[in-house]
Structures are given as structure tokens and as C-alpha cells.
Design an enzyme around this catalytic site. Structure first.
Site, PDB file in Angstrom:
ATOM      1  N   CYS A 258       1.010  -1.514   0.439  1.00 48.03           N
ATOM      2  CA  CYS A 258       0.061  -0.562  -0.253  1.00 48.03           C
ATOM      3  C   CYS A 258       0.751   1.169  -0.202  1.00 48.03           C
ATOM      4  O   CYS A 258       0.552   2.011  -0.919  1.00 48.03           O
ATOM      5  CB  CYS A 258      -1.025   0.161   1.438  1.00 48.03           C
ATOM      6  SG  CYS A 258      -0.045  -0.139   2.703  1.00 48.03           S
TER       7      CYS A 258
ATOM      8  N   HIS B  23      -2.061   7.319   5.085  1.00 47.91           N
ATOM      9  CA  HIS B  23      -0.804   6.413   4.946  1.00 47.91           C
ATOM     10  C   HIS B  23       0.848   5.918   3.816  1.00 47.91           C
ATOM     11  O   HIS B  23       1.268   4.804   3.940  1.00 47.91           O
ATOM     12  CB  HIS B  23      -1.255   4.951   4.845  1.00 47.91           C
ATOM     13  CG  HIS B  23      -0.328   3.707   5.501  1.00 47.91           C
ATOM     14  ND1 HIS B  23      -0.459   1.753   5.100  1.00 47.91           N
ATOM     15  CD2 HIS B  23       0.831   3.313   5.744  1.00 47.91           C
ATOM     16  CE1 HIS B  23       0.233   1.812   6.270  1.00 47.91           C
ATOM     17  NE2 HIS B  23       0.860   2.497   6.586  1.00 47.91           N
TER      18      HIS B  23
END
Length: 598
Positions: free
Chosen positions: A71, A132
């Protein structure tokens, strides 16, 4: 009467003309850990995703869209249009993601995101959901969404973690006996200290020092694990902590309400909304309305609620009369995490269909992601694009759609997908795509400038082992690794006809002259690519990965950080404010709400 009708017609014409001349809006949907086999429009007939399916029916379905295996680097690539290796986000160690909110690792502030490009040209910009890719601020700028071009942010700045639900943690995923191992280590250290004292190697003071060190180390590590929920599981609105740790009560709906409210406030001007879903990363969650609804248990419930949220956003665009002037891009940050299986043998990870591998690997199952693009009247409805495209193409495609130039002070690796999406070109503009796993070159995708076949050349691959439910994955390491004992090196490299063998089951014979020619061309391209890279600060060094307590976002007094969200998203209004970066020493006033940062 005729005058009234004339005026009404004139107003309607003016409104329609205004809509046609207004710059296109942009909506980006980012799914989390959704595999190629998870959505109805990509072949799943048991998880209901009617809204995503409708989006695909009205636009283009991309069947060879490539992301990065994990990710953090994948989201950075999407935001910048560049391979993460160009700005130090290609990890050469086991940690390939930003592990703590207060860590210094993240997207460098001097990188240009598509949000910054749009904001600079007058777009209202917002991000709702997962980020993130860093939140640290220093004298060079901020890595957080506000610092990277989003005027409004509401969401989880790190990621959804097992720790956030409170019934497990990421350490147990790596070592299911972590607490036992901490206790055994503590007993071993005490026994060793006692043995040294008994043999008169150390005296009583030395024993007490070793006892204290052992207690601090083991106790501190235990406390650290217990504190992850407080440190990483929080919701920010702009730079204000509104909930810490966050709860899953109505969480998906809270995100959806913020997105809908942003559209309602900004629909009369050009806007860009990025909705970055927490679904379907573990811990899985769903509201009462969706719990026990899917045949696929908690995972299916989670995906179906995500689809519902997307549907609410799309319905709002239609209700506001702006759907036909909105470019929509939907993708996943990586493939499904097939190793996510509970102790009760319940699958909590995604399904990658015919594609081998999992999240974290450079097999197709880790990097080929379900993607849909829609732009009514521009992209034909119901088409399928099978040519290779990449998540780095998002930025240049958005720039092409809204008519703004790409940055000229850096290499942009992505290509606009619009020629493929509008059928003005039938071949991908990418001759070569580079498949990084962390900082390691695992493979290259090669699309010759003639014919219709794409090839995948594999230099390194993870070693898959059989797991539950007949699935192969990295079950010995929980998440696939990029190097070390669980990987294989291939010399000569494996070569796949990825068009006709997408499951990577039958490598071509490297003794064949045409295969040797493919390898030679790819290795030549690799040399050119490597020569284009510059030395940049490495974002995943140990010091950058460590948490910094003084930079920990906190509502309260650190380490006693705790608060619950009280605001009603539907009543919030946008208005200009300015906030300094959040730190433990400065609490943002409660009245600062849904305000774009200027």
C-alpha cells in the site's frame, strides 16, 4: 406568458452552457487490498457490488492495470505518477510501509501530487479515508494530506490495523505466540542473570542492573504492543485529532458523509475528491445493516458496504447534476491478501481469481488490480481495455482530462490513459513497466511496439506454499517478502507470455532466439531506467521508521490520548482556516471543523 417561457428557456440554456464550459471534476476511489476476483464486474458472482458494476457498465474496465505490491509505495506512486524509487520510498529492508504515525518516513514534501497540481489551478481538493504515506512535518514541509495539496482531509492517516479493533494485533499476525515469547525471553534473561551471579561472575549490584534491564526491555516491548492502538488508530479532520483510538461504530458512514458533504459544498466549482476506502484491509468491519449479509462472511460484508459508500457518492454527483462532467477513477492499491485467515479458519483476505500470488509479491495476484474509469460522453460505455496500464498513469491521465501541463522539473513515469480509453489508440504507451518489490527489481513488463502480446520477465520471485482453502501464498511469512530465504533468483530470468498465460504457469523456453531477443531488449531498457535514477534521501532507514513521541498526534496529554468524535458531518461547513502542524504540545481548537486549508 411567452416572455416567462422565454426567460425559463434562456436560464436553462445558460445553466447547460455553464455546465459544459466548467472544467471537469475528478473523483478518485482507492480500494484497499481488493483482489481481481472480488468484484462482480470482474467475474465474482457471490459478492454483490452493484454500484461498482454500474460504474464499469458506464465506462471502461481495465483488465491489466498494474500497481505496486504494497500500500505505501503504491499510494505514493498513484499520487505522484512516479516510481517510488525516485524519491526514496523503495524499501530495501523488511519494512516497506510507514509503520507509525510519528515516524519520519513518508512522501517527501517536495514531490508534486495530482492534488497540488489541481489546487494550484483553482480546484477544491479533498481526501477522505486512508492516507498511509506519512504525516511528519519539519522545516521542509509536511508529508500529510494538507501538506500535499488536499485542502480538506478527514480519515485515518495511517491504516486500518488489527490492533485498532482491539482483539488482535499485527505482531500476532507475524508471531501468533508473541506474548508467550516475550515471557519466555524474560524468564531466560532472569535465569541468565541469576546464573552469572551464582557463579560469582557478577555481584548483587550487577544482578540488579541486569534484572532492571530485562524488565525494562520485555515490559517495555509488551507496553509498546499494547500502545499501538493509541499511537496509530486515530481519525484526523484536517490536522485535528477527532477520535483516538477510533471505533468502528458507523465508521464507513462517517467517511461517506464527509465525502457527500464536500460535494454538496463545492459542486458549483471545479473539485477533486479522493475517497480512499479502509475496506477491505483487516481488521474487517461493517455496520449493522451489512453484517451477516454476504455469503462470504465478514469479508463479503465489508466489500458490500464499500460498494454502498461508492454508490452514495455517485448518487450525490447525479443528484447535483454534475455526474456527466465528472471523471471517475477506481482502483485498488494492491492485490488481495490471501494469507489473511483467522485462527478459526475463516478467510479475511481477498481473492485474486486466476492470478498467482498475493499482496506483497510481484506475481500478478499481488500487482494486477481491478480498475474502472468513467467519463460520460468522453469514454465509451461498457468497453474493456486489456492493454498494460499502471497506477502511475493516474496523475498524467488526470492532468490530460483537466488540461494542465505535467511538471517539467522531474521524470514522470506515467502516461495518460485517455488515448486508450477513448479508442484513439490501441496500444499502451508503456513499452516497459518496472515491477519493483520494495527496492528490488523483481521483473519487467514488456509491450513490443508491434503485435498484441505483452511479456513479463521475472528476475526474482517469492516462494509460494500451499495454504488453507487450496490457496497458495506466503503462509510461512504472513506477508510476502522481497528478498532473503523466501525468494528465488532466476538467471536466466523467467519469461512469460502474460497475455496468453496470465496465471504465470508456463515460462517460455529461454533457449528460443525470440525469447533471448526479448531478454536482451529488456536488459537494455533496465540500464536506461537505472541511469535515470538519482540519489535521494532513503525514507526507510531505521531512524526514519522509529516513532517520535514528541511528534505523536494526541488529543489529551501524551501518552494518555483519548477522545471520541462528537460532530455531525452533515452540518459542517467549509471555510478558510490556517493550522500549524499538530504536535503533542498544541491542541487544535474544537471549533475548527471541515475547513479547506489555504
Amino acid at each position: 406568458m411567452l416572455l416567462v417561457l422565454f426567460l425559463i428557456g434562456l436560464c436553462a440554456y445558460a445553466s447547460n452552457a455553464s455546465q459544459q464550459t466548467k472544467r471537469p471534476n475528478v473523483v478518485v476511489f482507492i480500494m484497499d487490498d481488493i483482489g481481481m476476483g472480488d468484484l462482480g464486474c470482474f467475474g465474482n458472482d457471490t459478492i454483490n457490488t452493484p454500484n461498482i458494476d454500474a460504474l464499469a457498465a458506464g465506462g471502461a474496465k481495465l483488465t491489466q492495470h498494474i500497481a505496486l505490491p504494497l500500500c505505501t509505495p503504491s499510494r505514493a506512486a498513484l499520487m505522484t505518477g512516479r516510481y517510488p524509487v525516485r524519491y526514496g520510498m523503495a524499501s530495501r529492508n523488511i519494512m516497506r510501509i510507514v509503520p507509525f504515525l510519528s515516524a519520519k518516513a513518508g512522501l517527501p514534501p517536495n514531490e508534486t501530487t495530482y492534488a497540488e497540481m489541481l489546487q494550484e489551478t483553482g480546484y477544491a481538493t479533498a481526501l477522505v479515508g486512508k492516507w498511509h504515506i506519512g504525516t511528519y512535518c519539519d522545516n521542509t514541509g509536511c508529508q500529510d494530506p494538507i501538506g500535499q495539496g488536499f485542502q480538506y482531509y478527514y480519515g485515518v492517516p495511517l491504516t486500518n490495523l488489527r490492533d485498532c479493533r482491539g482483539d488482535s494485533n499485527v505482531f500476532i499476525a507475524w508471531d501468533e505466540h508473541i506474548y508467550r515469547d516475550i515471557f519466555i525471553t524474560y524468564i531466560f534473561l532472569l535465569w541468565g542473570s541469576y546464573s552469572l551471579k551464582k557463579r560469582n561472575i557478577i555481584g548483587r549490584p550487577g544482578f540488579m542492573i541486569l534484572f532492571a534491564i530485562s524488565t525494562i526491555l520485555c515490559g517495555g516491548f509488551y507496553a509498546f504492543i499494547q500502545g499501538i492502538k493509541m499511537m496509530n488508530c486515530l481519525i484526523l479532520e484536517n490536522r485535528k485529532v477527532v477520535e483516538q483510538p477510533y471505533t468502528y461504530d458507523n465508521l464507513a458512514n462517517r467517511m461517506t458523509q464527509r465525502a457527500v458533504n464536500f460535494l454538496e459544498v463545492n459542486h458549483d466549482k471545479p473539485f477533486m475528491l479522493t475517497m480512499s476506502f479502509l475496506q477491505a484491509h483487516t481488521a474487517l468491519f461493517s455496520s449493522d445493516k451489512f453484517t451477516n449479509r454476504s455469503k462470504h462472511g465478514p469479508y463479503g460484508d465489508t466489500v458490500e458496504e464499500m460498494d454502498y459508500s461508492l454508490g452514495e457518492v455517485m448518487a450525490t454527483l447525479k443528484r447535483l447534476g454534475i455526474a456527466d462532467n465528472t471523471f471517475v477513477y477506481l482502483t485498488s492499491d494492491n492485490g488481495g491478501h490471501v494469507e489473511e485467515i483467522t485462527e478459526d479458519d475463516v478467510r479475511e483476505g481477498g481473492w485474486n481469481g486466476i492470478y498467482k500470488g498475493s499482496k506483497g509479491s510481484s506475481y500478478e495476484g499481488g500487482i494486477r488490480v481491478p480498475t474502472v474509469v468513467s467519463y460520460p460522453g468522453i469514454i465509451p460505455a461498457g468497453i474493456e481495455v486489456s492493454e498494460p496500464t499502471h497506477i502511475i498513469d493516474a496523475l498524467p491521465t488526470i492532468a490530460d482530462v483537466v488540461g494542465i501541463p505535467l511538471p517539467e522539473d522531474r521524470v514522470i513515469d506515467g502516461k495518460s490513459m485517455m488515448p486508450l480509453l477513448t479508442n484513439t489508440r490501441t496500444m499502451s504507451d508503456h513499452e516497459f513497466m518496472y515491477h519493483y518489490c520494495g527496492g528490488y527489481m523483481h521483473g519487467v513488463r514488456y509491450r513490443p511496439r508491434e503485435g498484441s502480446i505483452s511479456y513479463k520477465i521475472v528476475y526474482m520471485s517469492v516462494r509460494l506454499i500451499p495454504g488453507p482453502h487450496g490457496v497458495e501464498g506466503c503462509f510461512n511469512t504472513y506477508a510476502c517478502q522481497c528478498y532473503g530465504s523466501s525468494t528465488d533468483y532466476h538467471n536466466p530470468p523467467l519469461v512469460y507470455d502474460i497475455t496468453n498465460d496470465p496465471s504465470e504457469s508456463s515460462p517460455l523456453d529461454t533457449h528460443e532466439p525470440f525469447v533471448q531477443d526479448i531478454i536482451g531488449k529488456v536488459e537494455g531498457a533496465l540500464e536506461v531506467h537505472k541511469a535515470s535514477l538519482s540519489q535521494v534521501p532513503y525514507q526507510f532507514s531505521l531512524l526514519r521508521l522509529l516513532p517520535r513521541p514528541w511528534a505523536q498526534p494526541c488529543c489529551g496529554v501524551f501518552p494518555f490520548c483519548s477522545c471520541r468524535e462528537q460532530s455531525d458531518a452533515s452540518s459542517l461547513q467549509m471555510g478558510p482556516t490556517m493550522e500549524p502542524p499538530l504536535s503533542v504540545s498544541r491542541q487544535v481548537p474544537v471549533e475548527e471543523q471541515m475547513s479547506p486549508q489555504t
